[in-house]
Enzyme design. Structure first.
Site, PDB file in Angstrom:
ATOM      1  CB  CYS A  92     -33.520  39.360   8.774  1.00 42.67           C
ATOM      2  SG  CYS A  92     -33.616  37.934   9.871  1.00 42.67           S
ATOM      3  CB  CYS A 137     -35.282  36.375   7.553  1.00 43.32           C
ATOM      4  SG  CYS A 137     -35.685  37.318   9.044  1.00 43.32           S
TER       5      CYS A 137
END
Length: 312
Positions: free
Chosen positions: A73, A76
């Site tokens: 991700c 993230c």
């Protein structure tokens, strides 16, 4: 301890009951009374399905921010360093628990992590959704400030220190503005009308007071659902699909109970059925309920898109 503000802040249908009582390895810190200190191996913890019950217990002493992320991700990787920076600067007033959703499917399912990064707080063992997606550092700081206020209202005022280290001296918390303090006191007493009046006065004095605006929306919701019979409200709404007041009541109850998509879907269906000159109150209520959940939430984004498609 009373939880009036927590009730308004449980914005997602998060069920942690299956993870609460599972046997687990030693806790990252011993449970302690609110206001006390607790020892942890680090202020930033890697948490698993197995160790999560101990994090729930830790949240009874100090607020815990849960960062749901994954290695693949990109957003993230942008958000996690900001979260860690802010947590470390707070010197133990908040602990960060990082959850790799790929390695911990039960936690991912419990938090309904449909989109990551997803950030949820735990206060006194209760989940409090914060935001989804990468957000700027200033917004993270603002949300953390609100979290600390929420935790204080619910008696979670302890601190964490790393094992073997002296507790860091946290920056002094700015004093709570008098009108905010009055609102908090009124909420604890269940006097929502007085809390609403205090927040409205705060906004008159400073229209850019984001915390007062957020608090006002939450207290208005609490006030509207207080004492409402859920079954009777649903029956009234089912018997009168275009009765705006009846549909508003059920939508409020759904949102307060964590059924966010149901609340939005009900009002969007109502909006589509009403004549154009009767739609304004429904649109205004939708915007109010969007603000309670947060603009970055995917459910809000989807509902806004549907609303926009009916406006243009």
């Amino acid at each position: 301890m009373t939880d009036p503000t927590l009730g308004a802040s449980l914005r997602g249908a998060v069920d942690l009951s299956s993870l609460r009582n599972r046997p687990a390895p030693a806790a990252p810190g011993e449970e302690a009374p609110a206001g006390a200190g607790v020892a942890v191996p680090s202020l930033v913890l890697d948490v698993t399905d197995e160790t999560f019950p101990q994090v729930l217990e830790l949240s009874r002493t100090v607020p815990v921010v849960v960062d749901l992320w994954a290695e693949w991700c990109g957003p993230c990787k942008q958000l996690s360093p900001i979260l860690e920076k802010v947590v470390l600067e707070l010197g133990g007033r908040v602990v960060l628990a990082k959850v790799d959703v790929d390695a911990n499917p039960q936690l991912s399912q419990a938090f309904r992590a449909q989109s990551i990064p997803m950030v949820v707080a735990l206060v006194a063992g209760q989940p409090v959704p914060m935001f989804t997606g990468a957000v700027p550092e200033q917004q993270v700081r603002e949300v953390f400030a609100q979290l600390l206020q929420l935790a204080a209202q619910n008696g979670v005022t302890g601190s964490a220190a790393v094992d073997g280290e002296a507790p860091q001296e946290a920056a002094a918390e700015p004093p709570v503005p008098p009108l905010h303090a009055e609102a908090f006191e009124a909420i604890e007493e269940g006097d929502y009308a007085r809390a609403i009046a205090a927040y409205e006065k705060a906004l008159l004095e400073n229209p850019r007071d984001a915390e007062a605006r957020a608090g006002l929306g939450q207290v208005r919701l609490l006030d509207r659902v207080q004492g409402v019979d859920l079954q009777a409200a649903r029956a009234a709404a089912a018997s009168a699909p275009q009765d705006v007041a009846a549909q508003f009541t059920v939508a409020d109850l759904d949102l307060a109970g964590g059924h966010v998509e149901d609340a939005y879907g009900r009002l969007l269906d109502l909006f589509s059925q009403l004549p154009a000159d009767e739609r304004t109150p429904v649109r205004e209520r939708l915007l109010e309920l969007f603000a309670l959940v947060g603009d970055a939430d995917p459910r809000v984004i989807a509902a806004r898109g549907r609303l926009a498609s009916m406006l243009f």
